[in-house]
Design a protein around this motif. Structure first.
Motif, mmCIF file in Angstrom:
data_model
loop_
_atom_site.group_PDB
_atom_site.id
_atom_site.type_symbol
_atom_site.label_atom_id
_atom_site.label_comp_id
_atom_site.label_asym_id
_atom_site.label_seq_id
_atom_site.Cartn_x
_atom_site.Cartn_y
_atom_site.Cartn_z
ATOM 1 N N CYS A 41 0.855 -1.197 0.000
ATOM 2 C CA CYS A 41 0.000 0.000 0.000
ATOM 3 C C CYS A 41 0.891 1.246 0.000
ATOM 4 C CB CYS A 41 -0.855 -0.035 1.260
ATOM 5 S SG CYS A 41 -1.978 1.360 1.446
ATOM 6 N N SER A 43 0.504 3.626 1.795
ATOM 7 C CA SER A 43 0.693 3.953 3.218
ATOM 8 C C SER A 43 1.983 3.328 3.758
ATOM 9 C CB SER A 43 -0.484 3.450 4.059
ATOM 10 O OG SER A 43 -1.663 4.093 3.686
ATOM 11 N N HIS A 63 -0.257 -4.448 5.608
ATOM 12 C CA HIS A 63 -1.607 -4.528 6.185
ATOM 13 C C HIS A 63 -2.673 -4.931 5.162
ATOM 14 C CE1 HIS A 63 -2.058 0.149 5.647
ATOM 15 N NE2 HIS A 63 -2.243 -0.468 4.514
ATOM 16 N N GLU A 64 -2.208 -5.659 4.139
ATOM 17 C CA GLU A 64 -3.149 -6.277 3.184
ATOM 18 C C GLU A 64 -2.680 -7.723 3.057
ATOM 19 O OE1 GLU A 64 -4.231 -2.567 0.170
ATOM 20 O OE2 GLU A 64 -2.694 -3.976 -0.473
ATOM 21 N N CYS A 161 -7.185 -3.397 2.195
ATOM 22 C CA CYS A 161 -7.049 -1.974 2.536
ATOM 23 C C CYS A 161 -7.589 -1.120 1.396
ATOM 24 C CB CYS A 161 -5.610 -1.585 2.867
ATOM 25 S SG CYS A 161 -5.428 0.196 3.093
ATOM 26 N N ARG A 341 -1.183 -2.605 -8.179
ATOM 27 C CA ARG A 341 -0.767 -2.939 -6.821
ATOM 28 C C ARG A 341 0.302 -4.030 -6.890
ATOM 29 N NH1 ARG A 341 -2.014 0.442 -2.947
ATOM 30 N NH2 ARG A 341 -3.316 -0.311 -1.265
HETATM 31 ZN ZN ZN Z 1 -3.235 0.575 3.070
#
Ligand code: ZN
Ligand code: NAP
Length: 378
Positions: A41, A43, A63-64, A161, A341
């Motif tokens: 991500c 982030s 966090h994915e 996410c 992604r």
């Molecule tokens: Zn994220």
């Protein structure tokens, strides 16, 4: 203790490198997961760059996450060893404040707020957690998601996410069939927002700084594409949209996008988490427009968006990478080169398993620690 390996940045300005560490054993309510795939991500890039000035070092992002359950605590009811499971941005929250009771864990009102999958508690208290750029994860059962059987495991991770962060505001602000929705920024979040809004029946316009993304945007469900750098195209679209989801990750002028909203229309910012340059309130006052924001989504919404993607045949567009390419891929994300992604195949960690030169990052916990306890320890 669960012996683990993963890629982390040890301190500010370092690169991601392989390290070993241990996770605390799962408690009675916890699920131990062997991580298979983890999405990258934007982030993660912000966090490693310490753009939000809240990074806890060492930082192990991710966090994915999609993986396989390897063990469950005595009180776990809905998962067993061998199940496929997924984890998003949260691994715990207080579950007793008004937001948690409502099922909006991402707005947990406790002193420390929710526990992020990596980088610790939302309200910094000295605690750290390590995320899915590793081969293991320990997560409180309530925060573990079921993966519908027809989803391809290689591409499911970004739903955790990018998917929920776009689904949540589209649902909360009741975007409906026939409405004209603008998606600003066609990256990880933007390409999911486009597909989800289209499946909700909206007519989607993608607003992008990259004209070469037009074909992909139309293929993934947009009915029109605006090059946001082209003043004429922007002027022609004035007052045409009912809802805008703004996913731009950097400081930018928001007025040109506000101008695209009809009277009473809404723009929700999910991208930038830093102070924005000034904007003129007349841009909202004169047309009763609303400007708002939204943070990831709840656990219920995360399950909903997984099921929604399964039902509507929505899939993140991914490039699967070995973890040793992670630093190069971070640079590509910053340069807007990712389509759309990166997903890390954690089987690639085997290449560093057993290496004698891995430094040890010590032990990380998986549960919220009280700020006071952390202060005393410090
Ligand atoms: Zn994220
Ligand atoms: P991403 O894959 O890099 O996509 C962002 C897209 O925004 C880029 O592909 C680019 O699209 C556009 N863009 C980039 N820099 C820009 C600039 N300076 N001006 C205008 N447009 C720009 O990132 P992502 O993973 O989708 O994440 C987007 C942002 O959302 C990040 O800041 C991330 O931290 C944040 N985020 C927030 C939440 C939340 O809960 N609110 C959750 C997840 C992520 P075009 O080439 O089409 O212009």
């Amino acid at each position: 203790m669960i012996k683990s390996i993963g890629y982390a940045v040890k301190k500010s300005k370092n690169k991601l490198e392989p390290h070993q560490f241990t996770r605390e054993e799962p408690g009675p309510e916890d699920v131990l997961i062997e991580v298979l795939y983890t999405g990258v991500c934007h982030s993660d890039v912000h966090q490693v760059n310490n753009d939000w000035k809240n990074t806890v070092w060492p930082c192990m992002p991710g966090h994915e996450v999609v993986g396989k359950v390897t063990r469950v605590g005595a009180n776990v009811k809905n998962f067993k060893a061998g199940d496929t499971a997924a984890v998003g941005c949260m691994i715990e929250s207080c579950m007793s404040c008004p937001s948690c009771i409502e099922g909006n864990e991402q707005y947990c009102e406790s002193e420390t707020s929710w526990l992020a999958t990596y980088n610790g508690a939302m309200m910094p208290n000295g605690q750290n957690t390590f995320g899915g750029y590793s081969n293991t994860l320990v997560v409180s059962e309530h925060f573990v998601l079921k993966v519908p059987g027809n989803l391809d495991l290689k591409s499911v991770a970004p739903i955790l996410c990018a998917g929920v962060t776009t689904y949540s505001p589209l649902k909360h602000f009741k975007v409906k069939a026939g409405q004209k929705v603008g998606v600003v920024g066609f990256g990880g979040l933007g390409h999911m927002a486009t597909q989800i809004a289209r499946a909700m029946g909206a007519e989607v316009t993608v607003l992008s700084t990259s004209p070469d993304k037009k074909e992909d945007a139309l293929r993934l469900g947009a009915s029109s594409f605006i090059h946001s750098g082209d003043k004429t195209q922007m002027e022609e679209a004035a007052e045409s949209l009912d809802f805008i989801l703004n996913t731009v990750p950097e400081k930018h002028e928001i007025e040109p996008y506000l101008e695209l909203l009809r009277r009473d229309a809404v723009m929700i910012i999910v991208g930038v988490l830093m102070p924005e340059p000034g904007w003129d309130p007349q841009k909202v006052i004169m047309k009763r427009r609303l400007l708002g924001g939204s943070l990831i989504g709840s656990i219920r919404e995360t399950q909903e968006v997984l099921d929604f993607c399964s039902e509507h045949g929505i899939a993140p567009q991914v490039e699967v990478i070995p973890i040793e390419r992670i630093n190069e891929c971070f640079e590509n994300v910053e340069k807007k080169k990712v389509r759309y992604r990166y997903v890390i195949d954690l089987a690639s960690l085997k290449a560093v398993e057993g290496r004698s030169d891995l430094s040890d990052l010590g032990s990380v916990g998986n549960h919220l620690k009280k700020a006071q306890a952390a202060d005393q320890a410090a």
